[in-house]
Design a protein around this motif. Structure first.
Motif, PDB file in Angstrom:
ATOM      1  N   ASN A  29       5.757   5.955  17.665  1.00 54.11           N
ATOM      2  CA  ASN A  29       6.152   7.092  18.492  1.00 54.11           C
ATOM      3  C   ASN A  29       4.991   7.481  19.401  1.00 54.11           C
ATOM      4  O   ASN A  29       3.963   7.947  18.929  1.00 54.11           O
ATOM      5  CB  ASN A  29       6.554   8.259  17.590  1.00 54.11           C
ATOM      6  CG  ASN A  29       7.266   9.354  18.344  1.00 54.11           C
ATOM      7  OD1 ASN A  29       7.631   9.203  19.497  1.00 54.11           O
ATOM      8  ND2 ASN A  29       7.464  10.488  17.688  1.00 54.11           N
ATOM      9  N   PRO A  83      10.002   7.661  20.573  1.00 49.60           N
ATOM     10  CA  PRO A  83       9.902   6.755  19.428  1.00 49.60           C
ATOM     11  C   PRO A  83      10.594   5.420  19.697  1.00 49.60           C
ATOM     12  O   PRO A  83      11.616   5.363  20.375  1.00 49.60           O
ATOM     13  CB  PRO A  83      10.597   7.518  18.300  1.00 49.60           C
ATOM     14  CG  PRO A  83      11.477   8.511  18.967  1.00 49.60           C
ATOM     15  CD  PRO A  83      10.879   8.799  20.300  1.00 49.60           C
ATOM     16  N   PHE A 111      14.816   6.142  22.989  1.00 46.13           N
ATOM     17  CA  PHE A 111      14.905   7.432  22.323  1.00 46.13           C
ATOM     18  C   PHE A 111      13.854   8.377  22.884  1.00 46.13           C
ATOM     19  O   PHE A 111      12.796   7.944  23.342  1.00 46.13           O
ATOM     20  CB  PHE A 111      14.679   7.272  20.811  1.00 46.13           C
ATOM     21  CG  PHE A 111      15.719   6.433  20.140  1.00 46.13           C
ATOM     22  CD1 PHE A 111      16.839   7.018  19.578  1.00 46.13           C
ATOM     23  CD2 PHE A 111      15.584   5.054  20.067  1.00 46.13           C
ATOM     24  CE1 PHE A 111      17.809   6.239  18.965  1.00 46.13           C
ATOM     25  CE2 PHE A 111      16.539   4.264  19.457  1.00 46.13           C
ATOM     26  CZ  PHE A 111      17.656   4.864  18.908  1.00 46.13           C
ATOM     27  N   CYS A 125      12.083  12.419  21.852  1.00 48.11           N
ATOM     28  CA  CYS A 125      12.057  13.456  20.811  1.00 48.11           C
ATOM     29  C   CYS A 125      11.169  14.606  21.249  1.00 48.11           C
ATOM     30  O   CYS A 125      10.345  14.481  22.148  1.00 48.11           O
ATOM     31  CB  CYS A 125      11.600  12.878  19.470  1.00 48.11           C
ATOM     32  SG  CYS A 125       9.860  12.473  19.356  1.00 48.11           S
ATOM     33  N   VAL A 157      15.304  13.821  17.401  1.00 49.07           N
ATOM     34  CA  VAL A 157      15.326  12.579  18.185  1.00 49.07           C
ATOM     35  C   VAL A 157      16.715  12.384  18.789  1.00 49.07           C
ATOM     36  O   VAL A 157      17.720  12.512  18.096  1.00 49.07           O
ATOM     37  CB  VAL A 157      14.985  11.368  17.268  1.00 49.07           C
ATOM     38  CG1 VAL A 157      15.019  10.074  18.066  1.00 49.07           C
ATOM     39  CG2 VAL A 157      13.629  11.565  16.594  1.00 49.07           C
TER      40      VAL A 157
END
Length: 172
Positions: A111, A133, A151, A153, A168
């Motif tokens: 991440n 991530p 993704f 987050c 996320v």
């Protein structure tokens, strides 16, 4: 010369007949909630001021995660490696760890993100913390979809939880 003039006229006509760009574009990506990570951590320590900035390491001791398509535990042994600039207003982070689903599948997580603390163009204070991530799941598992998506987050803070909570989203 005549040929050059005709080419210039054709290019001008093409530019004038081209539709103007729509801002923002109408087909913006959508986000779909993927999971929440509740990461427990140990005391941070610092390597000190390096030639790249102040290096801070935050050991990851465990935790849990849950989403619509997966749940399980965060394995101890990973860490969040942070690099802060000289005045502490910008920190790059890279957390590397593994998770294990309730059905016994191991997934590697890396991440990378950015934390900024400063003032906007109008002089107002702001705080920015976002990360992206990446998951490495077994290709032959029901979690292969994690390998083939992007993704994002951001944290959620809770006084009741001693660690960091990361929500996320999958970019659709």
């Amino acid at each position: 010369m005549k040929r050059y003039l005709l080419l210039l006229m054709a290019l001008t006509a093409a530019v004038l007949t081209t539709k103007a760009q729509t801002y923002p574009p109408k087909d913006a990506p959508q986000l779909e909630f993927a999971l929440q990570l509740r990461v427990t951590i140990d005391q941070p320590y610092t390597v000190g001021d390096t030639s790249n900035g102040r290096r801070i390491v935050i050991p990851i001791t465990g935790g849990t995660f849950e989403g619509p398509l997966l749940r399980g535990t965060i394995l101890p042994g990973g860490a969040d490696y942070q690099l802060a600039n000289a005045d502490g207003t910008r920190t790059q982070l890279e957390a590397i760890y593994s998770i294990k689903t309730d059905d016994g599948v191991y997934i590697h997580v890396r991440n990378r993100g950015l934390v900024c603390d400063g003032k906007d163009k109008d002089g107002n204070p702001y705080y920015y913390f976002k990360a992206a991530p990446q998951f490495e799941a077994p290709a032959n598992s029901r979690y292969d979809w994690l390998n083939n998506s992007l993704f994002v987050c951001q944290p959620e803070w809770s006084e009741d939880f001693k660690g960091i909570i990361l929500n996320v989203w999958r970019v659709m």
